[in-house]
Design an enzyme around this catalytic site. Structure first.
Site, PDB file in Angstrom:
ATOM      1  N   ASP A 281     -20.970 -69.010 -41.841  1.00 11.17           N
ATOM      2  CA  ASP A 281     -21.196 -69.180 -43.275  1.00 11.17           C
ATOM      3  C   ASP A 281     -20.364 -68.186 -44.086  1.00 11.17           C
ATOM      4  O   ASP A 281     -20.293 -67.002 -43.735  1.00 11.17           O
ATOM      5  CB  ASP A 281     -22.695 -68.955 -43.553  1.00 11.17           C
ATOM      6  N   GLU A 323     -16.840 -72.241 -42.491  1.00  5.43           N
ATOM      7  CA  GLU A 323     -17.337 -72.705 -43.796  1.00  5.43           C
ATOM      8  C   GLU A 323     -16.535 -71.952 -44.849  1.00  5.43           C
ATOM      9  O   GLU A 323     -16.955 -70.929 -45.368  1.00  5.43           O
ATOM     10  CB  GLU A 323     -18.836 -72.441 -43.938  1.00  5.43           C
TER      11      GLU A 323
HETATM   12  C1  OTU Z   1     -22.522 -70.938 -48.339  1.00  4.89           C
HETATM   13  O1  OTU Z   1     -21.791 -71.484 -49.415  1.00  4.89           O
HETATM   14  C2  OTU Z   1     -23.732 -71.824 -48.110  1.00  4.89           C
HETATM   15  O2  OTU Z   1     -23.314 -73.124 -47.809  1.00  4.89           O
HETATM   16  C3  OTU Z   1     -24.621 -71.778 -49.325  1.00  4.89           C
HETATM   17  O3  OTU Z   1     -25.698 -72.662 -49.245  1.00  4.89           O
HETATM   18  C4  OTU Z   1     -25.092 -70.359 -49.487  1.00  4.89           C
HETATM   19  O4  OTU Z   1     -25.790 -70.237 -50.698  1.00  4.89           O
HETATM   20  C5  OTU Z   1     -23.944 -69.349 -49.493  1.00  4.89           C
HETATM   21  O5  OTU Z   1     -22.963 -69.606 -48.505  1.00  4.89           O
HETATM   22  C6  OTU Z   1     -24.468 -67.970 -49.239  1.00  4.89           C
HETATM   23  O6  OTU Z   1     -24.959 -67.851 -47.933  1.00  4.89           O
HETATM   24  O7  OTU Z   1     -21.127 -70.212 -52.515  1.00  4.89           O
HETATM   25  O8  OTU Z   1     -21.999 -72.487 -53.442  1.00  4.89           O
HETATM   26  O9  OTU Z   1     -16.271 -70.353 -51.246  1.00  4.89           O
HETATM   27  O10 OTU Z   1     -18.521 -71.740 -51.733  1.00  4.89           O
HETATM   28  O11 OTU Z   1     -19.390 -70.016 -48.775  1.00  4.89           O
HETATM   29  C7  OTU Z   1     -21.726 -72.386 -52.069  1.00  4.89           C
HETATM   30  C8  OTU Z   1     -17.238 -70.417 -50.279  1.00  4.89           C
HETATM   31  C9  OTU Z   1     -21.252 -71.034 -51.681  1.00  4.89           C
HETATM   32  C10 OTU Z   1     -18.571 -70.630 -50.895  1.00  4.89           C
HETATM   33  C11 OTU Z   1     -19.582 -70.860 -49.843  1.00  4.89           C
HETATM   34  C12 OTU Z   1     -20.969 -70.710 -50.248  1.00  4.89           C
END
Ligand code: OTU
Length: 646
Positions: A281, A323
């Site tokens: 993540d 991700e």
């Molecule tokens: C990820 O996404 C997860 O998919 C999210 O659900 C979480 O809230 C977040 O990490 C924190 O753990 O900001 O709006 O540029 O877009 O990593 C989604 C990358 C997020 C980010 C992404 C993040």
């Protein structure tokens, strides 16, 4: 040749059931093969540890990780080292779901295996299921533990049983590893708050605003509406702590080797429970540096490669998904570049494809999609994509500005149009989406909403307009039919298979109301599922349409990741036309009409590519061969064709 390929050679032909001695020998070989790279990466990130025991601790973690890996998983690892890369098979079709919202808990999820089998799903991404704070926890992305199951989902034993059941049924399991941050209740954070200096160094903490202010000069904001700024004051600690995401998500300080080692231990433990794909993540954020955006830094890549090469020594059958919802060329970089090519992540989200699909829905034109994807640097051979239409997060408009300008559009105005189109600011738009994290200073905003609501189904049902309902159904199936034909693993967002609409209940829940992403995290509608019957209602038509496309995809060898993709310019900007495996007899030509009116394509093009003979073409989707009398083939609005090669 990447390290995984070297390991395949070292492993030789897998015997029927290798002895423990043989398994250990193979572990030693992998360790030897990865040793130099691991050592190099480790000391490049932590040069000051050269004369300490840190690197020895790393070696011990690998040995212990292997010792603790159950024999069954060791055997599976070896099988997966057989021919080809197991994750590049065209047979995988995934679904992403929240266990509690889908069916309750892990035991009940095991009972739902027949539901997945009926639809053709054999790859599951379960949203976080480990312990988290009882208050706001970002849907579990604020973790209190990386490995212990949260009681709301069941016990650790329930989880082990579930992974065994999945293995038996050939279902691949993906879980998150929230590698960038812990919750502020994680044991290390609690120690830090209590004044333990060792654990304060596990995070970025500062006594005053000097360093935070320096960082802020170049750090963007991820959640500007709910969590402005990138630092939070912690009164117990009397220090500022870096919190790039929510204020209760503390960023881990990977400049401290102890953090890397502890997280590696967590990663190995999670893998040893029977997880097949680990979703890293927010991995773009792993390394921070004043004066930069602290995203996609070279050190972050080295860190990911280091995790990967260590995991591979212990569990070569387990792979990593990046991700990284970042600029197109930055995403491809997570497959690894230079000496790290093919040695970082095996899979990445194809966020560019996803965003371009939504752009095409709003503009009804496909050139941006074709240009953005056609211009992507090629991915290394041993890597693959996850292709998706929607996920639990927002839709970021991460296109390359230069591609938008090249079409004669102003990037700022264009992004504004997309927000207006999807977020109910244009009377004529059928979409019912919501804005996520609008930033009035930059004018940036993201889009959220369910696939069905964004494609007009919600509005059409409200208006009881049969034509609009069927138009929305066709669009849903068209988008899914495109990702099912694209190279990589298609991932269906649970609920989309029955056309679930926006869920507005989050607005009444204190810990969710500020986060509009919850609009697309519905409680699964099992009443609708039990009422599914051929062709009766919109849910049935979507479900059976999708089930058919999934089955069809699995029958087509030309749709596997390793087969080529080529985008064609049909001369009609409303049509998306791409070909899979065109050099062989398995070739498939995909055509989709993004316009609201019928559109035509020249039959001469179809003939030249080998998809038309004597005025006839064969569409795999409806199984029919048709004759075209004029020189033009007409596609109704939202029509999707998969043409077979002659
Ligand atoms: C990820 O996404 C997860 O998919 C999210 O659900 C979480 O809230 C977040 O990490 C924190 O753990 O900001 O709006 O540029 O877009 O990593 C989604 C990358 C997020 C980010 C992404 C993040």
């Amino acid at each position: 040749m990447n390290q995984a390929a070297i390991h395949k050679i070292l492993a030789g032909k897998p015997g029927s059931k290798p002895t423990p001695r043989k398994l250990t020998q193979l572990f030693e070989k992998r360790r030897g093969a990865n040793f130099t790279l691991i050592q190099d990466l480790f000391f490049s990130l932590y040069p000051e540890t050269r004369h300490t025991a840190s690197f020895k601790s790393l070696q011990k973690l690998l040995a212990d990780g292997f010792k603790n890996r159950p024999a069954e998983l060791k055997h599976q690892d070896l099988q997966r080292q057989g021919d080809g890369n197991w994750y590049q098979s065209g047979a995988w079709v995934g679904m992403q779901l929240y266990v509690d919202r889908f069916c309750g808990d892990l035991k009940k999820l095991a009972e739902r295996i027949p539901y997945f089998e009926a639809l053709g799903i054999n790859f599951l991404h379960l949203m976080p299921i480990t312990k988290r704070p009882s208050g706001p926890n970002d849907g579990g992305y604020a973790v209190n533990s990386y490995t212990e199951i949260d009681p709301r989902y069941g016990t650790d034993q329930d989880f082990i049983s579930l992974t065994a059941a999945f293995r038996e049924k050939g279902i691949c399991l993906m879980l998150d590893f929230v590698v960038n941050h812990t919750s502020d209740e994680f044991p290390w954070a609690l120690e830090a708050k209590a004044g333990n200096l060792k654990y304060q160094e596990y995070y970025y903490t500062f006594p005053d605003r000097n360093m935070p202010d320096l960082f802020e000069q170049s750090l963007p904001e991820v959640f500007p509406e709910t969590s402005p700024g990138n630092f939070t004051y912690c009164p117990q600690m009397e220090r500022w702590v870096m919190t790039v995401f929510n204020s209760y998500q503390w960023d881990l300080n990977y400049t401290n080797p102890a953090v890397f080692l502890s997280m590696l231990e967590n990663l190995l433990e999670l893998s040893n429970k029977g997880v097949d794909v680990i979703r890293f993540d927010a991995l773009a954020f792993l390394w921070k540096k004043i004066g930069t955006s602290s995203q996609n830094l070279p050190e972050a890549h080295r860190l990911v490669a280091l995790f990967r090469l260590c995991l591979q020594v212990v569990a070569p059958g387990v792979i990593i998904l990046a991700e990284a919802i970042v600029a197109p060329e930055e995403i491809v970089a997570y497959f690894g570049k230079g000496i790290l090519e093919g040695n970082e992540c095996e899979i990445a989200y194809n966020a560019t494809f996803m965003a371009c699909l939504w752009n095409s829905v709003a503009t009804k034109k496909t050139r941006l999609l074709r240009q953005s994807l056609g211009n992507l640097p090629p991915k290394p051979d041993p890597s693959t994509w996850i292709n998706y239409v929607r996920c639990h997060d927002d839709i970021g408009l991460g296109f390359d500005d230069s591609h938008i300008s090249a079409l004669g559009w102003d990037p700022q105005t264009h992004r504004r149009f997309l927000l207006d189109y999807f977020c109910q600011r244009l009377d004529w738009s059928p979409a019912k989406g919501a804005v996520f994290m609008y930033n009035p200073f930059t004018g940036d905003g993201r889009i959220t909403g369910s696939t069905a609501s964004l494609l007009g189904l919600e509005r059409a049902l409200e208006e009881e307009d049969a034509l609009k309902i069927s138009s929305a159904e066709a669009k849903i199936l068209m988008l899914y039919g495109i990702i099912l034909a694209a190279p990589g693993i298609p991932l269906i967002y649970a609920g989309d298979e029955i056309g679930m609409l926006n869920d507005y209940s989050y607005m009444e829940e204190a810990d969710k109301m500020m986060d509009s992403r919850w609009i697309n995290r519905p409680i699964h509608d099992w009443d609708t599922v039990s009422g599914l019957s051929s062709e009766k209602n919109h849910a049935s038509r979507i479900y059976f349409g999708l089930q058919h496309l999934i089955a069809l995809r699995k029958q087509q060898p030309g749709l596997a990741d390793v087969c080529s993709i080529h985008y064609h310019d049909s001369g009609n900007n409303h049509l998306l036309v791409f070909e899979r495996d065109g050099e062989t007899d398995n070739g498939i030509l995909i055509l989709a009409n993004f316009d609201e009116s019928p559109q035509v394509v020249r039959t001469a093009l179809l003939g030249a590519l080998g998809y038309m003979r004597e005025g006839q073409f064969h569409n795999l989707i409806d199984g029919k061969t048709k004759k075209v009398r004029s020189g033009l083939l007409e596609l109704p609005p939202a029509e999707l064709l998969w043409l077979r090669k002659y």
